[in-house]
Motif scaffolding. Structure first.
Motif, PDB file in Angstrom:
ATOM      1  N   UNK A 206       0.815  -1.224   0.000  1.00 24.83           N
ATOM      2  CA  UNK A 206       0.000   0.000   0.000  1.00 24.83           C
ATOM      3  C   UNK A 206       0.844   1.268   0.000  1.00 24.83           C
ATOM      4  N   UNK A 207       0.369   2.256  -0.733  1.00 25.27           N
ATOM      5  CA  UNK A 207       1.023   3.564  -0.734  1.00 25.27           C
ATOM      6  C   UNK A 207       0.173   4.541   0.070  1.00 25.27           C
ATOM      7  N   UNK A 208       0.780   5.188   1.045  1.00 23.82           N
ATOM      8  CA  UNK A 208       0.100   6.159   1.887  1.00 23.82           C
ATOM      9  C   UNK A 208       0.527   7.565   1.493  1.00 23.82           C
ATOM     10  N   UNK A 209      -0.437   8.475   1.436  1.00 22.14           N
ATOM     11  CA  UNK A 209      -0.151   9.884   1.200  1.00 22.14           C
ATOM     12  C   UNK A 209      -0.475  10.645   2.482  1.00 22.14           C
ATOM     13  N   UNK A 210       0.450  11.454   2.935  1.00 21.04           N
ATOM     14  CA  UNK A 210       0.278  12.186   4.186  1.00 21.04           C
ATOM     15  C   UNK A 210       0.016  13.655   3.878  1.00 21.04           C
ATOM     16  N   UNK A 211      -1.060  14.177   4.436  1.00 13.69           N
ATOM     17  CA  UNK A 211      -1.401  15.589   4.230  1.00 13.69           C
ATOM     18  C   UNK A 211      -0.580  16.478   5.150  1.00 13.69           C
ATOM     19  N   UNK A 212      -0.401  17.705   4.726  1.00 15.18           N
ATOM     20  CA  UNK A 212       0.147  18.713   5.617  1.00 15.18           C
ATOM     21  C   UNK A 212      -0.933  19.250   6.534  1.00 15.18           C
ATOM     22  N   UNK A 213      -0.531  20.021   7.515  1.00 18.87           N
ATOM     23  CA  UNK A 213      -1.484  20.640   8.425  1.00 18.87           C
ATOM     24  C   UNK A 213      -1.875  22.040   7.967  1.00 18.87           C
ATOM     25  N   UNK A 214      -0.919  22.779   7.490  1.00 16.15           N
ATOM     26  CA  UNK A 214      -1.114  24.191   7.183  1.00 16.15           C
ATOM     27  C   UNK A 214      -1.419  24.416   5.702  1.00 16.15           C
ATOM     28  N   UNK A 215      -1.912  25.605   5.328  1.00 10.15           N
ATOM     29  CA  UNK A 215      -2.109  25.912   3.915  1.00 10.15           C
ATOM     30  C   UNK A 215      -0.816  25.716   3.129  1.00 10.15           C
ATOM     31  N   UNK A 216      -0.939  25.108   1.949  1.00  7.09           N
ATOM     32  CA  UNK A 216       0.207  24.846   1.078  1.00  7.09           C
ATOM     33  C   UNK A 216       1.262  23.970   1.768  1.00  7.09           C
ATOM     34  N   UNK A 217       0.803  23.141   2.731  1.00  7.56           N
ATOM     35  CA  UNK A 217       1.734  22.308   3.512  1.00  7.56           C
ATOM     36  C   UNK A 217       2.854  23.140   4.133  1.00  7.56           C
ATOM     37  N   UNK A 218       2.477  24.334   4.598  1.00 12.66           N
ATOM     38  CA  UNK A 218       3.428  25.205   5.291  1.00 12.66           C
ATOM     39  C   UNK A 218       4.216  26.132   4.401  1.00 12.66           C
ATOM     40  N   UNK A 219       4.366  25.794   3.133  1.00 13.49           N
ATOM     41  CA  UNK A 219       5.156  26.569   2.166  1.00 13.49           C
ATOM     42  C   UNK A 219       6.502  27.004   2.754  1.00 13.49           C
ATOM     43  N   UNK A 220       7.308  25.967   3.047  1.00 10.21           N
ATOM     44  CA  UNK A 220       8.658  26.199   3.566  1.00 10.21           C
ATOM     45  C   UNK A 220       8.668  27.051   4.835  1.00 10.21           C
ATOM     46  N   UNK A 221       7.698  26.831   5.669  1.00 12.70           N
ATOM     47  CA  UNK A 221       7.673  27.510   6.966  1.00 12.70           C
ATOM     48  C   UNK A 221       6.973  28.846   6.996  1.00 12.70           C
TER      49      UNK A 221
END
Length: 337
Positions: A206-221
């Motif tokens: 199985x391949x799992x995809x993990x979401x980010x928490x923040x908009x744009x997955x944080x966009x480099x902080x």
């Protein structure tokens, strides 16, 4: 007898909700929808009355032991005799909550004793259960405790024909999600999900995809550091342990048709991030699956719907899907049964 050849055990749910009528519809449509044999624990009078109220062709047959269920199933819905109450749709009360709790406990016991291939639970009202001594946030936490596990070890997955999602944090305020997340939590639950997809869904790798928490997955902080500080290290550790995983992905791009084709389950950081896409896409076929248990448990991904109970307008699609998925998981877990 192998467990895949055993009937499913079904709990009644709150008798004032739509659970009883959905169960009756499932039996009535068993042939056209390929539903495996099942029995219900308790509520014989409730289901008989509910079937009559909504026009479901579902005779009921009282059984005294689960061994009678398979033979009885072709003639009527087998119901393990026990607790019962008056059928009062849209009027939840403590008597009904007590019946729901008894049915859940006994159906779970049947699955744990190996008398059922899997457990399917109809919807309950947590507020009503609390009035009769049910001291758990929900059925998932109850099942974990009964199976001798911590709630940490039971993982909720929502599954439909085109999407599977897992909320890594569940029933907590959104303001607490960031502090509740940890790399350890993500790794632990991802391992459970990967193992369950292989064992119960027949997905070898199985391949799992993990979401980010923040908009744009944080966009480099720029929009938060949880991705770099918590999520990415967990993904790196999972890869090192042999799990096929990607991310963190921006939550707003993870559920497009093209993206969904690239993974077997999406791990989401909080409740609504996982449930909104699932319900938007698969509301009438969405199934709640509890991963990590020694038994198989599924449930329709909707509530008691007290406001429409007994009116004959409730769609049985999700309950049918829950029964189908339970039987499929039982067959995958026990391929030689």
């Amino acid at each position: 007898m192998g467990s895949a050849a055993l009937p499913l055990a079904v709990s009644l749910g709150d008798p004032a909700g739509i659970g009883p009528e959905l169960i009756a519809h499932c039996w009535a449509r068993r042939a056209e929808r390929g539903i495996a044999p099942f029995f219900v624990v308790g509520g014989l009078d409730v289901i008989r009355a509910a079937a009559e109220a909504v026009g479901a062709d579902c005779p009921v047959i009282a059984i005294g032991d689960t061994s009678e269920a398979l033979e009885a199933f072709s003639e009527g819905l087998p119901i393990l005799v026990g607790e019962d109450c008056d059928y009062r749709p849209a009027q939840p009360d403590e008597q009904g909550a007590a019946l729901a709790m008894h049915s859940l406990a006994e159906a779970t016991r049947m699955a744990l004793l190996g008398k059922a291939s899997a457990l399917v639970t109809a919807p309950v009202a947590k507020s009503q259960l609390g009035k009769v001594g049910f001291d758990f946030p929900g059925q998932t936490e109850f099942l974990a405790a009964v199976c001798g596990l911590s709630p940490y070890d039971a993982v909720m997955m929502l599954a439909g024909p085109s999407l599977r999602t897992v909320p890594l944090t569940v029933h907590i305020p959104l303001s607490q999600v960031s502090t509740a997340l940890s790399s350890e939590l993500i790794q632990h639950k991802a391992q459970i999900v990967a193992a369950a997809l292989a064992r119960d869904f027949g997905i070898a790798s199985p391949h799992l995809a993990v979401a980010g928490l923040n908009p744009h997955a944080g966009e480099d902080g720029k929009f938060g550091d949880e991705e770099a500080r918590i999520i990415a290290p967990a993904i790196d550790a999972l890869r090192e342990s042999g799990v096929d995983v990607s991310g963190p992905h921006p939550g707003d791009a993870l559920f497009t048709p093209r993206a969904r084709a690239g993974y077997d389950a999406a791990l989401c950081m909080y409740h609504d991030q996982a449930l909104i896409p699932l319900k938007a896409l698969e509301f009438d076929e969405g199934v709640n699956v509890t991963l990590g248990l020694p038994i198989i448990r599924t449930s329709p991904d909707h509530g008691t719907a007290f406001d429409i109970a007994g009116k004959g307008i409730a769609d049985p699609g999700a309950m049918i899907a829950a029964m189908q998925m339970a039987a499929q998981c039982a067959a995958a877990r026990n391929p030689n049964a």
